[in-house]
Design an enzyme around this catalytic site. Structure first.
Site, PDB file in Angstrom:
ATOM      1  N   ASP A   1       0.867  -1.161   0.000  1.00  0.00           N
ATOM      2  CA  ASP A   1       0.000   0.000   0.000  1.00  0.00           C
ATOM      3  C   ASP A   1       0.919   1.231   0.000  1.00  0.00           C
ATOM      4  O   ASP A   1       2.125   1.117   0.262  1.00  0.00           O
ATOM      5  CB  ASP A   1      -0.950  -0.017   1.211  1.00  0.00           C
ATOM      6  CG  ASP A   1      -2.158   0.883   0.965  1.00  0.00           C
ATOM      7  OD1 ASP A   1      -2.093   1.754   0.078  1.00  0.00           O
ATOM      8  OD2 ASP A   1      -3.171   0.725   1.677  1.00  0.00           O
TER       9      ASP A   1
HETATM   10  C1  BGC Z   1      -5.006   3.261   0.102  1.00  0.00           C
HETATM   11  C2  BGC Z   1      -5.024   2.303  -1.055  1.00  0.00           C
HETATM   12  C3  BGC Z   1      -4.924   3.071  -2.343  1.00  0.00           C
HETATM   13  C4  BGC Z   1      -3.623   3.834  -2.333  1.00  0.00           C
HETATM   14  C5  BGC Z   1      -3.364   4.637  -3.595  1.00  0.00           C
HETATM   15  C6  BGC Z   1      -3.828   4.214   0.021  1.00  0.00           C
HETATM   16  O1  BGC Z   1      -3.995   5.288   0.889  1.00  0.00           O
HETATM   17  O2  BGC Z   1      -4.994   2.561   1.308  1.00  0.00           O
HETATM   18  O3  BGC Z   1      -6.183   1.519  -1.016  1.00  0.00           O
HETATM   19  O4  BGC Z   1      -5.019   2.218  -3.445  1.00  0.00           O
HETATM   20  O5  BGC Z   1      -3.661   4.747  -1.248  1.00  0.00           O
HETATM   21  O6  BGC Z   1      -4.200   5.725  -3.666  1.00  0.00           O
END
Ligand code: BGC
Length: 926
Positions: A707
């Site tokens: 993530d």
């Molecule tokens: C989230 C993810 C997301 C990523 C990119 C993170 O803050 O937890 O689910 O895909 O950001 O935006």
């Protein structure tokens, strides 16, 4: 070359169908629904004016053309003659003018509900006099980085909302409560105030209002089913007492999540059972045949429409397993299917084929004599069939006379912290709740991992091979990768973002060819973009906003979801996105998780099937989704640090199961790990999960990414963002994301670990191979090889002319102290210009805009500067008699790559430039 056509009308239609089929009708007395021709309705609740299309955060940030609210749809009804009480409407409008919608400022700042208008008795009485019925809207949002709370305004209704339901339900003979919410909320008010009808409309994306409208006016009967159990109180959920800690979440309820707990131990706590949802008609469900052959149970179930409306019905099959030594919940969903639309009096036969091995339980402690194996203990496996978990009736018994081992695996991800977990014990009054010690880890995972290291690879120097040679089958992937220096390999495991100039503007990340040298070797940069409810492009490009995950799960209709996501796949191709960062498929362990709206259900089977359907849809057109967050991302509070303490059995049967289905059934090839840890190891470096289970057991051969800015640790140590060595080792292939991969801005320790021997080149090579294999299957590879030019024909009606963003927009490098020239831009009322800038570094900047105007001194010419699609500052110029004047504002750039959009409120202005001066630098690494 395949020609792809995206039919926007078809896309819109499918989204509307999904929004309809996700509506769950919980109560419908006094013929409240469907609405009758000639009805006069009083509509209460401010949410009628601010329909929530989705939750907040990365899973909701889709720039849209329009969103149809239920109110808009009702107002323009062409199916029925409906009169809306205009006096009441105006009362609300006047109040809202004084009490505008509060968006909050910034990330995770929007309140989860809005202040409601208090209702005077006489307003309600007046409304009741002139109307046939009332509709009450209740709205809630929630999202990433901020959980729901068990407080009024979040999980609970506020006093004003309760008062509204009480007064209106009392004054009107027929009152319908519509819940425009991301996931279930407290429902005690339903028992207290007795509105005559209640439905969950969830958050339906931009077509949500239309889908709901179709149900309200009776164009279709509702056919949605609850993907979660609604219990009387939040305290009744067994996970509540272990939810919301800052450091540890102990999963004491074990496999008894949602209905598995309630049906086994606490049936009386349930207000609305799992799988429940009413229709305007009623169906008879008869099991016409049931048999077993070679370990597969075949069922044929006749569904007959006995009522007066046409409609669809979802039939669910649950297994009741013997308790055996392991103990089991009394119901587990093992299959479901939905009929087509059945006219009155018509029948359809639904056929089910259910492998008996799917009933197996995981023995994590060896109590059956088969540690780390899926087993079927001796006894009767009783199938219950019906239209919800409670009304399902025993329909077939399958007897196993002695213990049968279905699959022998090995211990993985087992906990190290002692705790106790739930287990049923049989008593005269049914099942009693008892607790047992959880089996703890017995293997030395570190040395096991070292024994499993891949063979090493030597650097050969450049042999002139390109990735195209691998694609064409003339060079082996390993030989190609042997040409990469250690540094090239270390760069390859870094993703670039957000807003990487290498890929589609405004997207979350690029990976693969993220340096010039990697590009020279023919490795392109693949593009990933959020998210589960539509494509997020922060530069403002418009995209289709889809119904939320909970709604999609409520449809119980995998064919529909597959068809819808084929459209999303085409939209991705059109925007040059290779993998969507979704579906989100964590389990609704507790109703308070802020991201539940992105996820599907409390049940892993339903979750897995829904995710598989989305992936299959995208795969039909050659793109894919990144299933996330692997695994146990069940709380947003302290999400970067929370350690989930879970038994191996609960992991395998509940928290990993959906992913297993998506990998095995739909061939998932991209997966995102979580921010937090499971059993002491941050998942971004969790070898047991990312290598042994995912790849070793399930046969996954795709990419695993972190993530965004996740932490990683060596077991026993704290998580940090630059500890990429255990990440690489675990086969989490990509660290997402850094600003400039070839500059190693996070000081990650990949190369240092190679140098001191704690990581091998063979391991890094293995990540690079995973990434290249993935990229070679993606549209980006077809494009660079000239096999497909990437263009997509779009037909059908699109509301906005602006839907197309210039994909080839050029980035301009702006060093600290530099100015961006604005001399050649044309400025007129409402015009806008977009600049893609790459700054030296992220941080707080002083932005100085210089302009002039020959208009009179009192002229006002606002210029709004958007960062992506968010307004960052407004510069308000007056007439300057032709003198150049400057204005300064401070703007924070959390990323060095950014899109700046200038919007001109009025013409008559001339701009010279914008100067960028760094005030404070900022690094995501901290
Ligand atoms: C989230 C993810 C997301 C990523 C990119 C993170 O803050 O937890 O689910 O895909 O950001 O935006």
């Amino acid at each position: 070359m395949t020609n792809y056509t995206l039919d926007w009308d078809q896309y819109t239609k499918l989204a509307r169908l999904a929004a309809r089929e996700g509506v769950v009708l919980l109560k419908n007395e006094h013929n409240t629904l469907p609405l009758k021709d000639g009805t006069t309705i009083s509509i209460f609740g401010r949410s009628q004016f601010s329909y929530y299309k989705s939750g907040t955060g990365s899973g909701g940030m889709v720039n849209i053309d329009y969103v149809t609210s239920p109110l808009d749809a009702l107002k323009s009804s062409s199916d029925l003659s409906i009169t809306i009480n205009n006096t009441l409407l105006q009362t609300y409008e006047a109040w809202i003018e004084k009490n505008p919608f509060d968006k909050g400022e910034g990330w995770a700042a929007e309140p989860w509900s809005q202040k409601e208008m208090p209702l005077d008795d006489d307003v309600v009485a007046q409304a009741a006099k002139g109307s046939d019925m009332a509709i009450i809207f209740i709205g809630r949002t929630a999202g990433e980085d901020k959980d729901n709370t068990a407080d009024p305004g979040s999980y609970l209704l506020t006093d004003i909302e309760k008062d509204m339901i009480r007064k209106v339900s009392h004054a009107f003979e027929r009152s319908l409560v519509i819940l425009n919410v991301g996931n279930i909320i407290d429902m005690q008010w339903a028992e207290e105030y007795h509105p005559t009808a209640i439905l969950y409309a969830w958050q339906g994306g931009m077509e949500g209002g239309n889908g709901l409208y179709d149900v309200l006016v009776g164009k279709v009967s509702p056919s949605g089913k609850l993907p979660d159990t609604i219990a009387r109180s939040i305290e009744d959920y067994p996970s509540t007492k272990n939810f919301g800690d800052t450091e540890k979440a102990i999963y004491q309820e074990d496999i008894y999540v949602g209905y598995r707990y309630f049906e086994t131990f606490a049936k009386d706590k349930v207000l609305y059972p799992f799988g429940f949802g009413l229709s305007y008609t009623n169906f008879a469900v008869d099991v016409a045949g049931a048999s077993e052959l070679n370990g597969v149970i075949s069922l044929s179930v006749n569904v007959t429409n006995k009522g007066e409306y046409e409609g669809k019905e979802a039939v669910q099959v649950y297994v009741e397993k013997p308790q055996g030594l392991l103990g089991n919940p009394v119901r587990s969903l093992v299959s479901f299917a939905k009929t087509n639309v059945l006219q009155t009096g018509r029948s359809e036969t639904l056929n089910f084929e259910i492998p008996v091995k799917d009933f197996a339980s995981y023995d994590d402690g060896g109590i059956t004599g088969n540690k780390s194996a899926y087993v079927l203990e001796a006894g009767t496996y009783r199938l219950h069939i019906g239209t919800d978990i409670r009304s399902a009736v025993p329909s077939f018994d399958y007897y196993i006379d002695s213990l049968h081992v279905v699959e022998t695996l090995s211990e993985n991800m087992a906990p190290v912290t002692p705790f106790t977990r739930m287990k049923p014990s049989i008593s005269a009054n049914g099942y009693q709740l008892t607790f047992e010690d959880v089996p703890l880890r017995t293997v030395d995972v570190r040395s096991r991992c070292l024994e499993e290291l891949p063979g090493n690879r030597e650097y050969t120097g450049d042999k002139g091979y390109k990735l195209a040679d691998v694609y064409n089958g003339t060079v082996e992937l390993d030989m190609f990768l042997d040409q990469l220096t250690d540094e090239d390999l270390a760069i390859m495991v870094r993703g670039e973002g957000m807003n990487s100039p290498r890929v589609t503007p405004g997207t979350a990340g690029a990976f693969g060819g993220v340096s010039d040298r990697l590009n020279e070797l023919g490795i392109p940069a693949a593009c990933c973009a959020d998210g589960p409810s539509g494509i997020r492009m922060d530069c403002g490009t418009k995209a289709f906003s889809l119904p939320n995950g909970t709604l999609l799960a409520s449809t119980f209709n995998v064919e529909l979801i597959e068809a819808l996501f084929e459209m999303t796949g085409l939209e991705m191709r059109r925007n040059r996105v290779d993998t969507l960062l979704g579906p989100g498929m964590n389990i609704h362990r507790n109703p308070l998780n802020g991201r539940n709206f992105e996820y599907f259900s409390e049940d892993p089977y339903l979750t897995g099937k829904m995710a598989a359907a989305q992936l299959k849809g995208m795969h039909r057109v050659g793109v894919t989704g990144t299933i996330k967050h692997f695994s146990a991302n069940n709380q947003e509070f302290h999400r970067h640090d929370i350690d989930s303490i879970i038994s191996e059995r609960a992991l395998r049967e509940i928290y990993l199961k959906g992913y297993e289905i998506a990998v095995k059934e739909a061939g998932a090839t991209s997966i995102m790990t979580t921010y937090g840890a499971v059993n002491g190891v941050w998942t971004a470096g969790l070898y047991d999960q990312n290598s042994r289970i995912l790849r070793g057991e399930w046969g996954f051969d795709g990419i695993v990414m972190t993530d965004w800015w996740a932490k990683i640790n060596d077991e026993g140590g704290l998580g940090t963002k630059n500890n990429t060595a255990p990440m690489v080792r675990s086969q989490n292939d990509l660290y997402m994301v850094v600003n400039q991969p070839d500059a190693n801005p996070f000081d990650d320790n990949t190369l240092a670990a190679l140098a001191d021997g704690s990581l091998t080149r063979g391991e890094l090579h293995r990540n690079a191979a995973n990434i290249c294999r993935f990229i070679m299957k993606m549209p980006v590879m077809e494009r660079i090889l000239g096999l497909h030019d990437g263009s997509i024909e779009v037909i059908g009606l699109q509301k906005s002319e602006e839907n197309e963003f210039e994909l080839d927009v050029e980035y301009q490098n702006v060093a600290n102290g530099d100015s961006l020239s604005l001399e050649n831009i044309e400025i007129s009322t409402g015009s806008r210009h977009v600049f893609a800038v790459s700054l030296d570094e992220a941080g707080m900047y002083e932005i100085k805009m210089t302009g002039r105007s020959y208009a009179g001194e009192l002229a006002q010419m606002p210029v709004t500067l958007f960062q992506g699609s968010t307004p960052a500052a407004t510069f308000s110029f007056n007439g300057t008699n032709g003198e150049w004047v400057s204005q300064t504002k401070q703007i924070f750039f959390f990323n060095k790559h950014a899109y700046l959009k200038l919007h001109f409120g009025l013409g008559g202005l001339e701009l010279k430039d914008i100067k960028f001066d760094l005030v404070n630098s900022f690094s995501m690494k901290d």
